[in-house]
Write an enzyme that holds these catalytic residues in place. Structure first.
Site, mmCIF file in Angstrom:
data_model
loop_
_atom_site.group_PDB
_atom_site.id
_atom_site.type_symbol
_atom_site.label_atom_id
_atom_site.label_comp_id
_atom_site.label_asym_id
_atom_site.label_seq_id
_atom_site.Cartn_x
_atom_site.Cartn_y
_atom_site.Cartn_z
ATOM 1 N N ASN A 57 36.980 29.212 40.031
ATOM 2 C CA ASN A 57 37.307 29.196 38.600
ATOM 3 C C ASN A 57 38.728 28.667 38.447
ATOM 4 O OD1 ASN A 57 37.614 29.596 35.876
ATOM 5 N ND2 ASN A 57 37.591 31.836 35.957
ATOM 6 N N LYS A 59 40.163 27.893 35.753
ATOM 7 C CA LYS A 59 40.742 28.356 34.489
ATOM 8 C C LYS A 59 41.384 27.168 33.761
ATOM 9 C CE LYS A 59 41.068 32.971 36.415
ATOM 10 N NZ LYS A 59 41.800 34.254 36.481
ATOM 11 N N HIS A 142 33.765 36.309 31.274
ATOM 12 C CA HIS A 142 34.950 36.574 32.094
ATOM 13 C C HIS A 142 35.869 37.535 31.354
ATOM 14 C CE1 HIS A 142 38.675 35.943 34.340
ATOM 15 N NE2 HIS A 142 37.918 35.485 35.317
ATOM 16 N N GLU A 144 38.957 37.680 30.917
ATOM 17 C CA GLU A 144 39.989 37.079 30.072
ATOM 18 C C GLU A 144 39.422 36.698 28.710
ATOM 19 O OE1 GLU A 144 42.179 35.371 34.067
ATOM 20 O OE2 GLU A 144 41.087 33.982 32.757
ATOM 21 N N GLU A 217 33.991 41.626 38.725
ATOM 22 C CA GLU A 217 35.424 41.367 38.828
ATOM 23 C C GLU A 217 36.206 42.567 38.313
ATOM 24 O OE1 GLU A 217 36.353 36.819 38.560
ATOM 25 O OE2 GLU A 217 35.759 37.541 36.599
ATOM 26 N N GLY A 223 44.079 38.188 39.852
ATOM 27 C CA GLY A 223 45.389 37.548 39.808
ATOM 28 C C GLY A 223 46.559 38.457 40.094
ATOM 29 N N SER A 263 40.902 38.651 43.555
ATOM 30 C CA SER A 263 41.871 38.223 44.571
ATOM 31 C C SER A 263 41.221 38.038 45.945
ATOM 32 C CB SER A 263 43.043 39.214 44.647
ATOM 33 O OG SER A 263 43.778 39.216 43.435
#
Length: 302
Positions: A57, A59, A142, A144, A217, A223, A263
């Protein structure tokens, strides 16, 4: 590689979209491109066994120059295990570059698609348009996008409806779920994951689940450099698979791939994917580096 400043239209080196829009053909944009061949190694997964799914991904990262450099590195990175499927989720603007230049054994995903299809929806990109280009996957739900970034986030009902639309248009879906740090600490991880899966389970048929992967996730690990231990991740993956068995069907639960995204990198990939219920990864930062192929090479042998 691609240099927008040097395009003189019409240019025979840039593939005409008339190939796509000719309804007498079934060609996609990617079919008209001369992508380099890939290479493979190892043995295929046994009959009935799940293949690994390694998703990258990117992003909202990358320039034309950096994407060209990364594509060149990936193209030269050596063989991909036969028992693994590799997909790159590129920003919309870089999808054509990937479809023209990235090795054929790496599929291309979008990072989002709309709910409404084509029409007067300014700024939206729909699943049918992505499919027509030669995109085969889309990442939906996702964390985010669920949280939002300067705008309202997407709830699980919306994510489920978008998943249904993408599948109907012929895309495969990486359906993302996962808990926040405070939810993990409160012991409600599975309650959160179940609430995110429930709307999809309510509207997807068993046949549609064949084209869905669940990407677990843990939000606290995305991250941050923090990673669930292989044992922690396995416990949650096993619980997710059991939930699917109880709420969709044992046959779907046995077949569905559950990726870990938090991660994952070359240094921990083999330990994570060595767990019974971890069927690959959805990788963020490491997919923007050559370490992505260290992750791919961490796939257990069939």
């Amino acid at each position: 590689f691609y240099d927008p400043s040097k395009i003189n239209r019409p240019n025979p080196n840039i593939h005409s979209l008339s190939l796509v829009l000719d309804t007498s053909k079934t060609m996609t944009f990617s079919d008209s491109c001369s992508r380099p061949e890939g290479s493979s190694k190892g043995a295929a997964a046994a009959d009935g066994a799940r293949t690994y799914l390694i998703g990258g991904n990117w992003k909202a990262n990358g320039s034309v120059a950096s994407v060209e450099k990364l594509i060149a590195e990936f193209n030269a990175a050596g063989p991909i295990p036969v028992n693994a499927e590799v997909v790159i989720g590129a920003p919309f603007i870089h999808i054509p570059l990937c479809l023209m230049s990235l090795r054929k054994d790496v599929e291309i995903a979008a990072q989002n698609c709309n709910l409404t299809g084509t029409g007067a929806y300014t700024g939206e990109v729909c699943a049918s348009q992505l499919k027509e280009m030669g995109v085969t996957w889309v990442i939906l739900g996702h964390s985010e996008r669920r949280e939002g970034f300067g705008m309202a986030g997407e709830d699980s009902e919306l994510v489920a409806k978008k998943t249904k639309m993408a599948l109907a248009e012929g895309l495969k879906v990486m359906l993302c779920i996962g808990e926040k740090k405070e939810e993990r600490e409160a012991g409600t991880t599975m309650n959160v994951c179940a609430s995110q899966l429930k709307p999809a389970a309510a509207i997807l048929s068993k046949e549609e689940w064949a084209n869905v992967s669940i990407a677990y996730e843990p939000v606290w690990a995305i991250g941050t450099g923090l990673t669930a231990t292989p044992e922690m991740a396995q416990e949650t993956h096993a619980n997710i698979r059991q939930w699917v068995s109880d709420n969709v069907g044992a046959d779907v639960a046995s077949a569905v791939r559950i990726q870990y995204g938090g991660s994952m990198k070359g240094a921990n990939a083999s330990g994570l994917m060595g767990q019974t219920d971890i069927d690959g990864g959805l990788i963020g930062g490491a997919s923007l580096t050559k370490d992505f192929f260290n992750i791919i090479n961490g796939v257990p042998s069939a």
